[in-house]
Enzyme design. Structure first.
Site, mmCIF file in Angstrom:
data_model
loop_
_atom_site.group_PDB
_atom_site.id
_atom_site.type_symbol
_atom_site.label_atom_id
_atom_site.label_comp_id
_atom_site.label_asym_id
_atom_site.label_seq_id
_atom_site.Cartn_x
_atom_site.Cartn_y
_atom_site.Cartn_z
ATOM 1 N N ASP A 160 -48.653 8.031 -23.618
ATOM 2 C CA ASP A 160 -49.901 8.707 -23.989
ATOM 3 C C ASP A 160 -49.819 9.377 -25.351
ATOM 4 O O ASP A 160 -50.511 10.363 -25.602
ATOM 5 C CB ASP A 160 -50.308 9.770 -22.944
ATOM 6 C CG ASP A 160 -50.437 9.180 -21.555
ATOM 7 O OD1 ASP A 160 -50.838 8.011 -21.457
ATOM 8 O OD2 ASP A 160 -50.125 9.893 -20.584
ATOM 9 N N LYS A 198 -50.877 5.713 -29.000
ATOM 10 C CA LYS A 198 -50.509 4.416 -29.607
ATOM 11 C C LYS A 198 -51.696 3.490 -29.759
ATOM 12 O O LYS A 198 -51.752 2.707 -30.693
ATOM 13 C CB LYS A 198 -49.520 3.703 -28.687
ATOM 14 C CG LYS A 198 -48.093 3.873 -29.018
ATOM 15 C CD LYS A 198 -47.216 2.973 -28.180
ATOM 16 C CE LYS A 198 -47.641 2.704 -26.772
ATOM 17 N NZ LYS A 198 -47.610 3.801 -25.824
ATOM 18 N N GLY A 208 -52.476 3.074 -20.454
ATOM 19 C CA GLY A 208 -53.900 3.248 -20.749
ATOM 20 C C GLY A 208 -54.056 3.486 -22.228
ATOM 21 O O GLY A 208 -53.585 4.476 -22.760
ATOM 22 N N HIS A 209 -54.644 2.521 -22.917
ATOM 23 C CA HIS A 209 -54.834 2.659 -24.359
ATOM 24 C C HIS A 209 -56.304 2.877 -24.643
ATOM 25 O O HIS A 209 -57.135 2.040 -24.328
ATOM 26 C CB HIS A 209 -54.357 1.393 -25.083
ATOM 27 C CG HIS A 209 -52.866 1.261 -25.068
ATOM 28 N ND1 HIS A 209 -52.220 0.092 -25.333
ATOM 29 C CD2 HIS A 209 -51.915 2.166 -24.834
ATOM 30 C CE1 HIS A 209 -50.915 0.287 -25.254
ATOM 31 N NE2 HIS A 209 -50.716 1.543 -24.947
ATOM 32 N N GLN A 244 -46.168 2.709 -22.158
ATOM 33 C CA GLN A 244 -45.426 3.920 -21.756
ATOM 34 C C GLN A 244 -44.716 4.543 -22.972
ATOM 35 O O GLN A 244 -45.216 4.451 -24.075
ATOM 36 C CB GLN A 244 -44.421 3.597 -20.652
ATOM 37 C CG GLN A 244 -45.052 3.290 -19.312
ATOM 38 C CD GLN A 244 -45.654 1.910 -19.228
ATOM 39 O OE1 GLN A 244 -45.037 0.937 -19.575
ATOM 40 N NE2 GLN A 244 -46.875 1.816 -18.767
HETATM 41 P P1 IMP Z 1 -45.328 3.832 -12.693
HETATM 42 O O1 IMP Z 1 -45.128 3.229 -14.038
HETATM 43 O O2 IMP Z 1 -46.727 3.660 -12.171
HETATM 44 O O3 IMP Z 1 -44.283 3.394 -11.733
HETATM 45 O O4 IMP Z 1 -45.139 5.428 -12.852
HETATM 46 C C1 IMP Z 1 -43.872 6.017 -13.132
HETATM 47 C C2 IMP Z 1 -44.027 7.215 -14.052
HETATM 48 O O5 IMP Z 1 -44.396 6.770 -15.349
HETATM 49 C C3 IMP Z 1 -45.080 8.222 -13.620
HETATM 50 O O6 IMP Z 1 -44.666 9.510 -14.001
HETATM 51 C C4 IMP Z 1 -46.297 7.820 -14.444
HETATM 52 O O7 IMP Z 1 -47.181 8.892 -14.648
HETATM 53 C C5 IMP Z 1 -45.610 7.418 -15.742
HETATM 54 N N1 IMP Z 1 -46.384 6.449 -16.528
HETATM 55 C C6 IMP Z 1 -46.493 5.128 -16.331
HETATM 56 N N2 IMP Z 1 -47.262 4.571 -17.269
HETATM 57 C C7 IMP Z 1 -47.628 5.540 -18.110
HETATM 58 C C8 IMP Z 1 -48.405 5.574 -19.313
HETATM 59 O O8 IMP Z 1 -48.890 4.574 -19.828
HETATM 60 N N3 IMP Z 1 -48.551 6.805 -19.876
HETATM 61 C C9 IMP Z 1 -47.977 7.919 -19.373
HETATM 62 N N4 IMP Z 1 -47.242 7.931 -18.271
HETATM 63 C C10 IMP Z 1 -47.061 6.755 -17.632
#
Ligand code: IMP
Length: 446
Positions: A24, A27, A51-52, A235
């Site tokens: 977040d 990017k 989420g972009h 991520q």
């Molecule tokens: P998962 O990727 O859904 O398995 O989540 C694992 C962890 O990564 C959690 O803390 C999510 O909030 C975090 N996470 C996954 N994708 C994103 C992203 O695009 N932005 C911020 N946090 C993320």
């Protein structure tokens, strides 16, 4: 298709761009701004947990799976083999893009080796995350972790298999039986219907088929004909399965190394590494965050920065820049350039603390602990920098930034060991400062 000669380096520099902390970092806008200088934007890890948000001429696009390069005419989007693809999420994004007049046909490709997320991945994750006594990670509940588990277990369904109806039917039948049994035994979950699942996914496969190709060949061929690639990490580096704040991480290689394994382009061709950081730090979900703040100032940052998750809508935890963590992130990614986003969010702060070291058990250090116990014993040591108390919103020239804002950026550059290439002063494409040296790195497309 010809393969890239191992001795030949691409003529136009490519780049890996990724979040420097926990995702977040903004990017989406930066990939969009830079995409005019790249022929291809390739996603290399994660799935629709990312989420972009991109705002173009006031129109807002939220992309979770599809690389935001497709929003730029002439730029091709690639979903690499390192991604886990939810076919339904993909098709719904395609539909939204088409409705907004964005060209995707012939312009967007999915790796035949990407793994597929199926409904039982979500079922297992939801049950496990909410089961009493289990460690909550705070996942996005999209089935990302269970899909990667199946991949590593050599039990997954790849996109190439999704397109093979008889294989798809057998896979869903067997996997559904197994997952239903496990989920029922462990969590009392109601079973999913494999027949219905097969029918839905076979229909989706037909719509997905035109997008599927061997993207490793596509990307390497593109390099041989002089095109360049932006490898887009989803991520952030500290959510990486190996190098992040384990177990509070995602299940993929979100660091720069993932660009190589997640696309099939060798390390020598990956190019410059660009880390994106906010002028402060946020995190969603559980896990360590040494410089987290609460109360009025956190609320101010959250309100000014609109810090709510683009995927789940969860309020983001907010805090100050953490130099030891940023240096660690720069080290594991070999980051050369930093992009600093949301500079304008700090406009109302009189003073801005930046963590420059940790005190752990009475000793000063800047080494990042490997375990949660270590993180819990960190006491951040802050240097307090002067705020600028005026608006920087929309500024496009570095010289026009107030002096304390320039000093803040110079401090950050000095302490983090990476050069600042871009400063973002608002959500729109135009609200951007690009440093001349960075501007010259990537020649415009011919
Ligand atoms: P998962 O990727 O859904 O398995 O989540 C694992 C962890 O990564 C959690 O803390 C999510 O909030 C975090 N996470 C996954 N994708 C994103 C992203 O695009 N932005 C911020 N946090 C993320």
């Amino acid at each position: 298709m010809s393969q890239i000669e191992s001795s030949v380096l691409p003529q136009r520099p490519s780049a890996v761009i990724l979040g420097a902390q926990w995702g977040d970092e903004g990017k989406g806008k930066i990939v969009d701004v830079l995409s005019e200088k790249f022929d291809i934007v390739a996603r290399y890890a994660g799935g629709h947990n990312a989420g972009h948000t991109v705002i173009i001429d006031g129109q807002k696009f939220v992309l979770q799976l599809i690389p935001c390069g497709v929003l730029r005419p002439g730029c091709t989007g690639v979903i690499g083999n390192g991604v886990v693809l939810d076919p339904m999420a993909f098709l719904s994004e395609v539909q939204k893009l088409r409705a907004a007049g964005v060209r995707v046909d012939g312009n967007l490709f999915i790796s035949n080796r990407a793994q597929v997320i199926l409904p039982y991945h979500r079922m297992i994750e939801l049950a496990a995350e909410t089961a009493p006594g289990r460690q909550t990670i705070g996942t996005t509940r999209r089935g990302i972790g269970p899909a990667y588990e199946d991949k590593i277990h050599r039990n997954g369904l790849r996109v190439v298999d999704l397109l093979n109806p008889s294989l798809l039917r057998t896979h869903i039948h067997n996997a559904c039986h197994e997952k239903n049994t496990i989920a029922h035994a462990l969590f009392g979950t109601e079973p999913l219907d494999p027949k219905q699942m097969y029918e839905e996914y076979a229909r989706a496969a037909e719509q997905i088929a035109p997008f599927v190709t061997d993207t490793a060949y596509l990307l390497n061929h593109a390099l041989t004909v002089g095109q360049n690639i932006m490898f887009e990490g989803a991520q952030g580096a500290l959510l990486d399965i190996d190098h992040g704040t384990y177990p509070f991480v995602t299940s993929s290689s979100s660091t720069a190394g993932g660009a190589v394994t997640g696309t099939g382009v060798g390390p020598r061709h990956a190019g410059t590494v660009i880390g994106v950081t906010k002028a402060y730090v946020t995190r969603v979900g559980e896990g360590p965050f040494p410089t987290e703040i609460e109360g009025e100032t956190a609320d101010l940052l959250r309100a000014r920065g609109m810090e709510y998750g683009a995927v789940t809508g969860r309020p983001r935890r907010c805090g100050w820049l953490d130099i030891p963590l940023l240096r660690y992130s720069n080290m594991i990614n070999s980051t050369q350039w930093l992009v600093v986003t949301k500079m304008d969010v700090l406009d109302e702060c009189d003073e801005i603390p930046v963590c420059t070291a940790y005190e752990i058990d009475g000793k000063m250090t800047s080494i990042i602990p490997a375990d949660i116990r270590g993180f819990k014993s960190i006491r951040p040591v802050y240097t307090r920098l002067k705020g600028w108390s005026c608006s920087t919103e929309g500024i496009t020239e570095y010289d026009q930034l107030p002096k304390p804002a320039q000093q803040y950026l110079e401090f950050l550059e000095r302490e983090s060991g990476a050069k600042i290439g871009i400063v973002s002063t608002g959500p729109d494409r135009g609200q951007t400062i690009t440093m001349p040296e960075f501007e010259d790195l990537f020649a415009r497309k011919g």
